[in-house]
Design an enzyme around this catalytic site. Structure first.
Site, PDB file in Angstrom:
ATOM      1  N   ASP A  95      52.208  41.241  31.043  1.00 22.41           N
ATOM      2  CA  ASP A  95      50.561  41.883  31.174  1.00 22.41           C
ATOM      3  C   ASP A  95      50.070  42.213  32.568  1.00 22.41           C
ATOM      4  OD1 ASP A  95      47.518  41.602  30.670  1.00 22.41           O
ATOM      5  OD2 ASP A  95      47.461  40.246  31.189  1.00 22.41           O
ATOM      6  N   ILE A 120      36.104  32.713  39.999  1.00 29.01           N
ATOM      7  CA  ILE A 120      36.305  33.341  40.894  1.00 29.01           C
ATOM      8  C   ILE A 120      37.187  33.876  39.273  1.00 29.01           C
ATOM      9  CG2 ILE A 120      36.609  32.996  43.106  1.00 29.01           C
ATOM     10  CD1 ILE A 120      39.397  32.550  42.492  1.00 29.01           C
ATOM     11  N   GLY A 121      37.490  34.327  38.458  1.00 35.58           N
ATOM     12  CA  GLY A 121      37.601  34.923  37.670  1.00 35.58           C
ATOM     13  C   GLY A 121      37.298  33.915  35.691  1.00 35.58           C
ATOM     14  N   GLY A 136      39.805  34.820  32.243  1.00 44.98           N
ATOM     15  CA  GLY A 136      39.586  35.565  31.172  1.00 44.98           C
ATOM     16  C   GLY A 136      39.841  34.987  29.494  1.00 44.98           C
ATOM     17  N   THR A 137      41.550  35.625  28.918  1.00 42.25           N
ATOM     18  CA  THR A 137      41.118  35.414  27.787  1.00 42.25           C
ATOM     19  C   THR A 137      40.976  33.558  26.888  1.00 42.25           C
ATOM     20  OG1 THR A 137      41.339  37.398  26.306  1.00 42.25           O
ATOM     21  CG2 THR A 137      41.401  35.631  25.274  1.00 42.25           C
ATOM     22  N   PHE A 138      41.914  33.046  28.070  1.00 39.05           N
ATOM     23  CA  PHE A 138      42.404  32.269  27.522  1.00 39.05           C
ATOM     24  C   PHE A 138      42.184  30.762  29.192  1.00 39.05           C
ATOM     25  CE2 PHE A 138      45.520  35.055  26.076  1.00 39.05           C
ATOM     26  CZ  PHE A 138      44.887  35.364  24.447  1.00 39.05           C
ATOM     27  N   SER A 139      41.480  31.669  30.189  1.00 38.88           N
ATOM     28  CA  SER A 139      41.576  30.749  31.151  1.00 38.88           C
ATOM     29  C   SER A 139      40.276  31.421  31.938  1.00 38.88           C
ATOM     30  CB  SER A 139      42.733  30.540  32.125  1.00 38.88           C
ATOM     31  OG  SER A 139      43.172  31.635  32.204  1.00 38.88           O
ATOM     32  N   VAL A 151      38.888  30.386  35.766  1.00 43.92           N
ATOM     33  CA  VAL A 151      39.754  30.437  37.786  1.00 43.92           C
ATOM     34  C   VAL A 151      38.391  30.333  38.065  1.00 43.92           C
ATOM     35  CG1 VAL A 151      41.108  31.418  39.406  1.00 43.92           C
ATOM     36  CG2 VAL A 151      41.963  32.491  37.227  1.00 43.92           C
ATOM     37  N   LYS A 188      43.013  26.986  38.262  1.00 41.49           N
ATOM     38  CA  LYS A 188      43.121  27.735  36.999  1.00 41.49           C
ATOM     39  C   LYS A 188      42.419  27.101  35.759  1.00 41.49           C
ATOM     40  CE  LYS A 188      45.765  30.720  33.596  1.00 41.49           C
ATOM     41  NZ  LYS A 188      47.663  31.858  33.517  1.00 41.49           N
TER      42      LYS A 188
END
Length: 468
Positions: A185, A68-69, A71-74, A76, A98
């Site tokens: 952020d 569902i998501g 990012g740069t470091f993870s 989800v 996550k």
């Protein structure tokens, strides 16, 4: 008769051939569409399969459904309890799982986990229910609320809904700041909003930083390989930049740097002399997403406070008022400063830079844009009523004449009236359906000087939010 039947047979044969061709083309099109979709789904399923193999405990407790998501470091994923597999979806308890990147430093992971444990679970701040680890595979299991993308409803919010949204965001920031932590952020994708049930969650503390001068956690990545700075600042997509939080000794002066002496060869010029070029470059935290960084971050000021998050909240408010997301689209810090110059004006930015120990040199001087006029223009609404007449010394245009600054007719002029403070509230005035107090709050939150910018607690006392 036979001739007509022959013509009909040829027509029928042509139609059959055309139908077959259309069918083949449709099948080829469907295959191509399936071919374009399947690799992405297969890649996500393979990622879930690899995660469950690396972390068997997760597979025993949860059913991981989809991503569902990212990012740069993870990354989800959406998950639910295995013991609730037979329940209807609306009766299950859903979780956001996550998965942190394997290169994350253990102390950085511990720092994020402590933030979730200490601050989460109240005041619209996400908490953590479970943390699982096996070797270098670490996951945080957190509550999940259904939400839509900010771009889908940014133009649909009315004044009442916007006031509730901003009050919930500032309440979460007030709670986080009370622990001496900067989120760093704040943006719509990190503030989940369930419109149907009016629920809010501030998420993603991967870049959180403490205000106090204490030993900071290690960098977000333990890998020493880095991309060159030119590559980082030339990207055309907004992205997050990791905190520079090394554990080793630093040779950085925490005090605000002094501007060059008036006798310097490059003082007041666009170039840089050899003496100034030999000075060490300023070092300051630059973590966050492009488009939400305040002037003190763009100017690389080392002393940064929780005002960084308040500025980002102001950008979110301006996005809703103008129904435009993202509000700023700059690809690097220099272009971002140019955008702020267009919005706020050159002189306010230069005064802020001087107060923070920096010097901002520009080739042109911008008067700034009136956010009220900009909102009315972008939403196709009537322009705001004119303010009281300024004194004769101010450069005001006669009625029906072009503006003295931008040379545009009054109905197209967006220049700010500097004789009237942008934070002043005009009672009974609405612009595009929003009360004038909403624009006054945006002007407060977008104050370029971080020392004059209100805190989250002070912003909650604003008239636009006080009645919610």
């Amino acid at each position: 008769m036979s001739r007509s039947r022959g013509i009909e047979a040829k027509v029928q044969q042509k139609e059959v051939l055309q139908t077959r061709r259309n069918g083949w083309n449709e099948n080829i099109k469907n295959k191509n569409e399936d071919h374009s979709i399947c690799p992405k789904d297969d890649a996500e399923m393979q990622q879930i399969k690899d995660l469950l193999q690396k972390l068997p405990k997760l597979d025993k407790i949860f059913s991981v459904h989809r991503k569902i998501g990212e990012g740069t470091f993870s990354s989800v994923y959406l998950g639910s309890l295995r013991q609730h597999a037979r329940l209807p979806p609306d009766q299950r308890r859903w979780f956001a799982i996550k998965h942190l990147v394997p290169t994350a430093h253990p102390a950085r992971v511990e720092h994020e986990l402590r933030c979730l444990q200490d601050m989460g679970g109240k005041n619209n701040v996400i908490g953590v229910d479970l943390c699982l680890r096996h070797l270098d595979t670490i996951v945080f299991v957190m509550p999940y609320i259904p939400h839509r993308k900010f771009s889908e409803y940014v133009g649909e919010m009315d004044a009442a809904e916007l006031a509730r949204y901003m009050r919930a965001l500032l309440t979460a920031l007030r709670h986080v700041h009370s622990f001496g932590v900067i989120h760093r952020d704040v943006k719509p994708s990190n503030f989940l909003y369930d419109r149907e049930n009016k629920r809010y969650l501030l998420v993603d503390f991967g870049l959180a930083q403490r205000v106090v001068a204490a030993p900071a956690p290690p960098p977000a990545h333990s890998n020493t390989l880095k991309r060159p700075r030119e590559e980082d600042e030339s990207t055309q997509e907004p992205k997050r930049i990791a905190l520079d939080l090394r554990t080793g000794p630093r040779s950085v002066n925490v005090a605000l740097p002094r501007p060059p002496a008036p006798g310097c060869a490059c003082a007041g010029a666009g170039g840089v002399c050899a003496a100034c070029a030999a000075r060490p470059p300023p070092r300051a935290p630059r973590a966050g997403t492009q488009g939400f960084r305040p002037p003190e971050v763009l100017l690389k000021v080392s002393a940064q406070t929780t005002a960084v998050d308040v500025w980002a909240a102001g950008v979110v408010l301006a996005s809703v008022l103008c129904a435009r997301y993202p509000f700023f689209r700059a690809a690097d810090d220099v272009a971002a400063l140019a955008e702020l110059q267009d919005l706020l004006g050159t002189q306010p930015l230069q005064r802020t830079a001087a107060a923070l120990g920096r010097r901002l040199v520009t080739s042109v001087c911008r008067p700034g844009v009136c956010l009220r006029k900009l909102c009315a223009r972008l939403r196709g609404a009537a322009p705001p009523p004119a303010a009281p007449a300024p004194p004769p010394a101010a450069p005001a245009a006669p009625p029906g004449r072009a503006c003295a600054r931008c040379r545009l007719p009054p109905e197209h002029c967006l220049c700010r009236d500097h004789t009237v403070p942008a934070t002043r509230i005009a009672e009974g005035v609405t612009v595009a359906g929003f009360p004038d107090a909403a624009f006054a709050l945006a002007a407060h939150l977008l104050e370029p000087d971080p020392r004059l910018r209100p805190t989250a607690a002070q912003a909650l006392e604003h008239p636009f939010l006080r009645e919610v």
